[in-house]
Motif scaffolding. Sequence first.
Motif, short mmCIF file in Angstrom:
data_model
loop_
_atom_site.label_atom_id
_atom_site.label_comp_id
_atom_site.label_asym_id
_atom_site.label_seq_id
_atom_site.Cartn_x
_atom_site.Cartn_y
_atom_site.Cartn_z
N LEU A 157 97.33 23.06 -42.97
CA LEU A 157 97.86 21.84 -42.37
C LEU A 157 98.93 21.22 -43.24
O LEU A 157 99.81 20.48 -42.75
N ILE A 158 98.86 21.49 -44.56
CA ILE A 158 99.89 21.02 -45.49
C ILE A 158 101.10 21.94 -45.40
O ILE A 158 102.23 21.50 -45.19
N ASP A 159 100.84 23.23 -45.56
CA ASP A 159 101.87 24.27 -45.46
C ASP A 159 101.15 25.60 -45.32
O ASP A 159 100.13 25.81 -45.97
N TRP A 160 101.67 26.50 -44.48
CA TRP A 160 100.94 27.74 -44.22
C TRP A 160 100.74 28.55 -45.49
O TRP A 160 99.74 29.26 -45.64
N GLN A 161 101.65 28.46 -46.46
CA GLN A 161 101.51 29.22 -47.70
C GLN A 161 100.34 28.72 -48.54
O GLN A 161 99.73 29.49 -49.28
N PHE A 162 100.02 27.44 -48.43
CA PHE A 162 98.91 26.89 -49.21
C PHE A 162 97.58 27.52 -48.84
O PHE A 162 96.61 27.45 -49.60
N ALA A 163 97.51 28.13 -47.64
CA ALA A 163 96.26 28.74 -47.19
C ALA A 163 95.76 29.80 -48.18
O ALA A 163 94.55 30.03 -48.30
N PHE A 164 96.68 30.44 -48.90
CA PHE A 164 96.29 31.51 -49.82
C PHE A 164 95.51 30.99 -51.03
O PHE A 164 94.91 31.78 -51.76
N LEU A 165 95.50 29.69 -51.25
CA LEU A 165 94.72 29.11 -52.35
C LEU A 165 93.22 29.23 -52.11
O LEU A 165 92.43 28.99 -53.03
N CYS A 166 92.82 29.59 -50.88
CA CYS A 166 91.39 29.73 -50.60
C CYS A 166 90.74 30.79 -51.49
O CYS A 166 89.53 30.77 -51.72
N TYR A 167 91.55 31.72 -52.02
CA TYR A 167 91.01 32.79 -52.85
C TYR A 167 90.69 32.34 -54.28
O TYR A 167 90.16 33.13 -55.08
N ALA A 168 90.96 31.09 -54.60
CA ALA A 168 90.62 30.57 -55.92
C ALA A 168 89.11 30.55 -56.16
O ALA A 168 88.66 30.53 -57.32
N ILE A 169 88.31 30.60 -55.09
CA ILE A 169 86.86 30.64 -55.22
C ILE A 169 86.40 31.86 -56.01
O ILE A 169 85.30 31.89 -56.59
N THR A 170 87.26 32.88 -56.08
CA THR A 170 86.92 34.12 -56.79
C THR A 170 86.74 33.89 -58.28
O THR A 170 85.97 34.60 -58.93
N ILE A 171 87.41 32.90 -58.85
CA ILE A 171 87.37 32.67 -60.30
C ILE A 171 85.96 32.28 -60.77
O ILE A 171 85.42 32.93 -61.68
N PRO A 172 85.31 31.25 -60.20
CA PRO A 172 83.94 30.95 -60.64
C PRO A 172 82.94 32.06 -60.30
O PRO A 172 81.95 32.24 -61.02
#
Length: 398
Positions: A157-172
Amino acid sequence: MNIKNKVLFKTALLSISLVLTSASAISAVIPMMLNQLSGVSSSLIESVVTIPSFSMMLFVLLSGPISSRLGKKNTVLLGLLLVVIGGILPIFTTNITWILALRLVLGAGLGMFNSLAVSLISDFFEGDERAQLVGFQSAVQGLGSSLATFVAGQLALIDWQFAFLCYAITIPIALLFFLIIPEPESGEPTVESLTEKGHKSGGISIPVLGLGAALFLFMTFIMIVYTKTGIMIAEKSMPNAGFLGTALTLFSLSTMIAGFLFGKIYKWFRNYAPFISSLLTATGFVLLWFAQNVTMVTVAMLIIGFSFALFIPYIFTILTKIVPKGSETISISIAMVGSNLGAFASPYVIKLVGVLSGNETASFSFLVSAIVFTIAALLCLGIAIRGKGSKTQAAVHS
């Protein structure tokens, strides 16, 4: 082995499955990419969702040799690192070539521990506890997919490219796995197990190949839920099109619920469970074909998601039962090759069907899938009636 804190151990072991089906989490951005990336074909943009399955398929096969050198734990950790790199970095580019290349990296990472997510359960647990955890593993995949899809939808909803940040869950997840899970003891197939199972140690047999082929067909026609639903909503000019992200999240949640109910459902229906699953899937696709509003689309996706999640753990539970100790990883890998190849090929198979039939609309692709799953349901019913699934039933309930 002696596990002091089983709850924490199981949590860490299952946590890696949270990202296993996250490749489709950014499906809601496909219509946005189609609008912004002019001159790029729709099938190529749809491949942003499906192309990870190609590298996933290759690295599912390579995960065995890699894990024999690095160990299972280090292989999982390396895979998680690749998921972080390939998952998050597309936020920095609008170049379709770079996006697809990074999505291949994501798929490679997922492929490295895809089969290990199941075989590690067999390494540490046995009997009913193992069967229960296999069902939970499928449920956790659904939970992870729904969580990633929801987060991606909100970020888009902010920007379509920001959607890829969902993969940050992989770090923890990587940190938890690193701290809690040890390297499992190596297990080689024994003479006794080979005699009892009647399979070669490699686990490559007609039943294994057959299950892989079934997963190929299943995933080829399931993936259009992710690639075609947004396009169909646009084709029909449905109001509240922005609800697609929530609908995809609910789709993933229904897979999670089905995973938790997997054991009970198969005890109820026994041989007829694959028939029920295929019939429900066909029904869902018929509803998608008829859908005139987002509410009907959501109901159809809930039905498909639920039935989808019944089929997958059924296949992998069978595999962990019918192959000898030490051969689980290669057998699961073969099945996953079929699954990932089907997911990767989906846009191109559907495109070919559309060209040959003269109808390339998204709605028509749902009708084709409904027909395919209706045929599959009839085949499963015939097998159940004739009793050919008796060995499968015994494997699930043993």
